[in-house]
Enzyme design. Structure first.
Site, PDB file in Angstrom:
ATOM      1  N   THR A 202       0.867  -1.188   0.000  1.00  0.00           N
ATOM      2  CA  THR A 202       0.000   0.000   0.000  1.00  0.00           C
ATOM      3  C   THR A 202       0.895   1.225   0.000  1.00  0.00           C
ATOM      4  OG1 THR A 202      -1.805  -0.992   1.254  1.00  0.00           O
ATOM      5  CG2 THR A 202      -1.632   1.384   1.388  1.00  0.00           C
ATOM      6  N   GLY A 232     -10.668  -3.029   1.167  1.00  0.00           N
ATOM      7  CA  GLY A 232     -10.097  -2.521   2.417  1.00  0.00           C
ATOM      8  C   GLY A 232     -10.415  -1.053   2.641  1.00  0.00           C
ATOM      9  N   THR A 253      -2.417   2.903   6.656  1.00  0.00           N
ATOM     10  CA  THR A 253      -1.978   1.616   6.138  1.00  0.00           C
ATOM     11  C   THR A 253      -2.123   0.582   7.250  1.00  0.00           C
ATOM     12  OG1 THR A 253      -0.151   0.448   5.046  1.00  0.00           O
ATOM     13  CG2 THR A 253       0.451   2.077   6.688  1.00  0.00           C
ATOM     14  N   GLY A 254      -2.104  -0.681   6.842  1.00  0.00           N
ATOM     15  CA  GLY A 254      -2.295  -1.739   7.826  1.00  0.00           C
ATOM     16  C   GLY A 254      -3.619  -2.438   7.593  1.00  0.00           C
TER      17      GLY A 254
END
Ligand code: ASP
Length: 342
Positions: A202, A232, A253-254
């Site tokens: 990402t 997502g 992010t994540g």
């Protein structure tokens, strides 16, 4: 190259911005320009390369929106998996991409579950600029992209992704890897560094131009080996990306599901509106994710990255290992984020 000439040129453009002033869309002047503008920040080590492309635009007085699109296109095109078509596939073996973009006037566009298109970020921009909608998904997004002239790429996994997928199929267990975006040692990404970039899946980028306007972009292949159709946080405005030109901009992010749960980047921007610094705002949002997850927070990574109107930046993550790339008139560097767990 970051040299004295660019520095002087950018400084002059910065001063030019001060002379011209910069009203927002409501005709107000939200806050004074600082010497740190223009500035661009982006997630993970791969952000260094992406920032270079963004800086070509920002450093010569261009618009933040153009910069954040061009910047992340570098990452989308990189063969070093995993943003874009060379990424790991979903659990059925198909690469599906999500992306979003947002400008200084609350204009935004995104695509999700998009297949066989090299630059989802540019399709997201077309959605923003050429349709009455914000988000197009799947076959509809692909049809729109093709109608807009984006070539349909072959449906083929990269060699690395093919290898990773075969390995994954042995157990077929969905188990997101913490910091896979930068991982140098995990089951599905052999340690490797190509063109100075580590693996990543990402990139989120936010920037301020010489006029003091903010924009952001976010693009991803999502979580490796996800269920088919999974989307997502990255293409969800207010989750993976949010920009309010009066206050600031944030990206994330994540593990996207846990960012969506708390409307992550909108939350970060609202904390900045209340007067928190970018780092404090990201920390408060991370704490909210942790509160929502309880003890399961130990097993996930979520990181936020933010920029305010003064050109101040900050980040915060659940787990250590998150870093972001920064470029402004004075420096070009990687910044290690603070984290809840050390
Ligand atoms: N946030 C992305 C997603 O959940 C993944 C990532 O940041 O690596 O799709």
């Amino acid at each position: 190259m970051f040299n004295r000439r660019n520095f002087l040129q950018s400084s002059l453009l910065g001063s030019f911005g001060i002379v011209l002033g910069r009203k927002n869309f409501a005709g107000e002047d939200p806050c004074p320009l600082t010497q740190d503008n223009p500035i661009v920040i982006s997630t993970w080590d791969a952000g260094l390369e992406a920032n270079k492309a963004a800086w070509k635009i920002l450093g010569s007085g261009g618009r933040a929106l153009d910069a954040v699109e061009s910047g992340v296109m570098v990452t989308e095109a990189s063969r070093n998996c995993c943003v874009g078509l060379w990424a790991n596939p979903d659990r059925d073996g198909f690469v599906t991409l999500d992306a979003s973009i947002m400008d200084e006037n609350f204009n935004c566009g995104s695509v999700a579950f998009l297949e066989r298109i090299k630059h989802p970020i540019s399709v997201a921009r077309r959605v923003m600029e050429k349709t009455p909608h914000v988000l197009l998904v799947g076959a509809g997004a692909q049809e729109f992209a093709v109608a807009e002239g984006f070539p349909l790429e072959p449906q083929k996994l990269s060699d690395d992704a093919e290898k990773n997928y075969k390995e994954w199929l042995k157990k077929s267990e969905y188990k997101p890897v913490i910091n896979i975006e930068n991982s140098k040692s995990n089951a599905y990404h052999a340690p490797k560094k190509i063109n100075g970039e580590w693996n990543h899946d990402t990139i989120g980028m936010v920037a301020m131009d010489t006029k003091g306007n903010l924009s952001g972009s976010c693009t991803t292949s999502g979580m490796a080996f996800k269920m088919r159709g999974r989307v997502g946080d990255s293409p969800i405005i207010g989750a993976g990306l949010f920009v309010d030109n009066e206050v600031g901009a944030a990206t994330s992010t994540g593990q996207g599901e846990d960012v969506i749960r708390i409307c992550g980047t909108h939350t970060v921007v609202e904390f900045m509106r209340q007067g928190l610094s970018p780092e404090q705002a990201c920390k408060k949002a991370v704490e909210r994710v942790i509160r929502a997850k309880g003890s399961a927070a130990k097993e996930i990574q979520v990181a936020f990255l933010a920029l305010n109107k003064k050109g101040e930046t900050g980040a915060y993550a659940i787990q250590k290992g998150f870093s972001y790339a920064l470029r402004n008139n004075k420096e070009e560097k990687l910044v290690v984020s603070k984290s809840h767990f050390s």
